[in-house]
Design a protein around this motif. Structure first.
Motif, PDB file in Angstrom:
ATOM      1  N   ALA A 141      81.081 -55.081  10.301  1.00 32.80           N
ATOM      2  CA  ALA A 141      82.190 -54.271   9.798  1.00 32.80           C
ATOM      3  C   ALA A 141      82.962 -53.672  10.963  1.00 32.80           C
TER       4      ALA A 141
ATOM      5  N   GLY B 229      92.942 -55.645   4.605  1.00 30.95           N
ATOM      6  CA  GLY B 229      91.766 -56.325   4.088  1.00 30.95           C
ATOM      7  C   GLY B 229      90.817 -56.661   5.224  1.00 30.95           C
ATOM      8  N   PRO B 230      89.867 -57.544   5.003  1.00 32.66           N
ATOM      9  CA  PRO B 230      88.943 -57.952   6.072  1.00 32.66           C
ATOM     10  C   PRO B 230      89.708 -58.564   7.244  1.00 32.66           C
ATOM     11  N   TYR B 231      89.192 -58.348   8.428  1.00 33.07           N
ATOM     12  CA  TYR B 231      89.782 -58.941   9.625  1.00 33.07           C
ATOM     13  C   TYR B 231      88.707 -59.757  10.335  1.00 33.07           C
TER      14      TYR B 231
ATOM     15  N   LYS C  98      85.406 -59.608   8.814  1.00 26.86           N
ATOM     16  CA  LYS C  98      84.697 -58.326   8.804  1.00 26.86           C
ATOM     17  C   LYS C  98      85.520 -57.289   8.040  1.00 26.86           C
ATOM     18  N   SER C  99      84.871 -56.589   7.133  1.00 25.83           N
ATOM     19  CA  SER C  99      85.556 -55.574   6.345  1.00 25.83           C
ATOM     20  C   SER C  99      85.763 -54.310   7.159  1.00 25.83           C
TER      21      SER C  99
ATOM     22  N   GLN D 225      85.493 -50.311   7.268  1.00 26.15           N
ATOM     23  CA  GLN D 225      84.707 -49.297   6.572  1.00 26.15           C
ATOM     24  C   GLN D 225      84.983 -47.913   7.137  1.00 26.15           C
TER      25      GLN D 225
END
Length: 308
Positions: free
Chosen positions: A97, A141-143, A146-147, A149
Motif C-alpha cells: 500500500a 485509485g490504486p497506483y 498498490k492501494s 491507505q
C-alpha cells in the motif's frame, strides 16, 4: 453578429480544439517533469493545485495527471517533493500500500501520532496538507497495483515488521487500564465512538482513528472550513498503555478519582488529538484548561523544590 454561439459550438473543429490544447499542455508539462525536476518543482509549487483539481474532478485526465502529482513525505520533509512513482520504487519488500496522512501543515503531520509505527519501521508516508487533498485522495485509485491507505484507518494493512525493539516501560496493568478507559469514556461521552488500546502507538499518548462507517473522513477538514454548523466527527480514541502521561493518569485515578486534574488532562489529550487531525473547531477554548494544567504542574514542581 449573425453567427450564433450554437453554430460555433457545433463546429467539429471547435470541439476538437480543447482536446488538442489540453493534450499539448499535458505533453509539455510531462516533458518538463521528466527533463528538469528542479524547474518542475518550482512550477508545481505555483500551479500544483490546478493539477490536483484535474485529478479530483476529471476522471478522463486521471491517467495523464497522476504521474505529475508531487507530495511532501516523511522522507522528503518540508523542502523536498516526491512523486507516486518515486514512492512506489523505494517501497520496502512486502509493502502493498501507499500510505498517506492528512493534516493542517507539514509540521503538524510530521508530529502526528499516526506516524509512530511508520517512524519506528522506517516506512515512508505521504503528507497531504492542502485543503483539496481530501478530494484528491478520494479520487486516486490504486497506483502500480498498490492501494492508497490513510494512516488513520483502524484496519491498516501493514507490511510485515522485523523484530520489535524491546521497550523498558512496563504497560499499565489490565485492570488499571480498564479504569483509565472507563474514565475517558465518562469524560468524553458521545464525542468518541469508543476508547481502546492503541497497538501502533510508540511515542504518542493517544490518537484518533476513523470508524469503519466514516466514509467521508478525507473530506472532514474541508467540511470544517466550509460548513457553518460543522460538527466534529466521532472517532475511535486509542490510548498508549506505555506512555508516561497515561501511566500517571492511571495512578491518579487509583489514588484520588475525584481529582479535577484528571478530567482536565483527559479533555486536553482529546483536544490535542483533534488539533493534530486538523479537526478542532475552536482551539481557543483550550486556553483556560491549559492554564489550569500548567498551574498544577508549576505548583507540583515548586512543592518538590521546597521539599528538597
Amino acid at each position: 453578429l449573425n453567427v450564433s454561439r450554437e453554430m460555433v459550438q457545433s463546429n467539429p473543429v471547435m470541439r476538437a480544439l480543447p482536446r488538442a490544447l489540453t493534450g499539448r499542455v499535458h505533453k509539455e508539462i510531462k516533458a518538463l517533469a521528466e527533463g528538469d525536476a528542479e524547474k518542475y518543482n518550482r512550477f508545481w509549487e505555483e500551479f500544483g493545485n490546478f493539477l490536483k483539481e484535474g485529478v479530483a474532478v476529471d476522471p478522463a485526465a486521471h491517467e495523464t495527471l497522476v504521474d505529475l502529482l508531487r507530495f511532501r513525505s516523511s522522507r522528503s520533509g518540508e523542502e523536498g517533493w516526491v512523486s507516486l512513482k518515486e514512492y512506489s520504487e523505494r517501497q520496502a519488500e512486502g509493502q502493498n500500500a501507499i500510505y498517506y496522512v492528512l493534516g493542517e501543515s507539514v509540521k503538524s503531520v510530521a508530529r502526528s501520532p499516526h506516524l509512530d509505527y511508520f517512524r519506528t519501521h522506517n516506512i515512508e508516508v505521504l503528507y497531504l496538507v492542502d485543503p483539496i487533498d481530501g478530494f484528491v485522495s478520494s479520487a486516486l485509485g490504486p497506483y502500480a497495483g498498490k492501494s492508497l491507505q490513510n494512516v488513520d484507518d483502524q484496519n491498516l494493512e501493514l507490511p510485515p515488521a522485523g523484530e520489535e525493539s524491546a521497550q523498558d516501560v512496563t504497560p499499565i496493568a489490565s485492570e488499571a487500564f480498564d479504569e483509565v478507559v472507563k474514565r475517558f469514556l465518562g469524560v468524553l461521552g458521545e464525542r468518541v465512538k469508543s476508547v481502546r488500546e492503541g497497538k501502533l502507538l510508540v511515542d504518542s499518548p493517544c490518537r484518533l482513528v476513523s470508524a469503519e462507517d466514516s466514509y467521508d473522513r478525507d473530506l472532514q477538514r474541508f467540511r470544517r472550513m466550509t460548513e457553518e454548523n460543522y460538527e466534529t466527527p466521532r472517532k475511535v480514541l486509542e490510548l498508549n498503555r506505555r506512555h508516561p502521561i497515561l501511566q500517571s493518569l492511571s495512578t491518579m485515578i487509583a489514588r484520588d478519582p475525584s481529582d479535577a486534574l484528571i478530567n482536565a488532562a483527559v479533555e486536553q489529550l482529546f483536544d490535542n488529538a483533534l488539533l493534530l487531525e486538523g479537526l478542532h473547531a475552536s482551539p481557543v477554548d483550550m486556553v483556560q484548561r491549559m492554564e489550569t494544567i500548567l498551574a498544577a504542574a508549576v505548583a507540583a514542581r515548586s512543592a518538590g523544590n521546597a521539599a528538597e
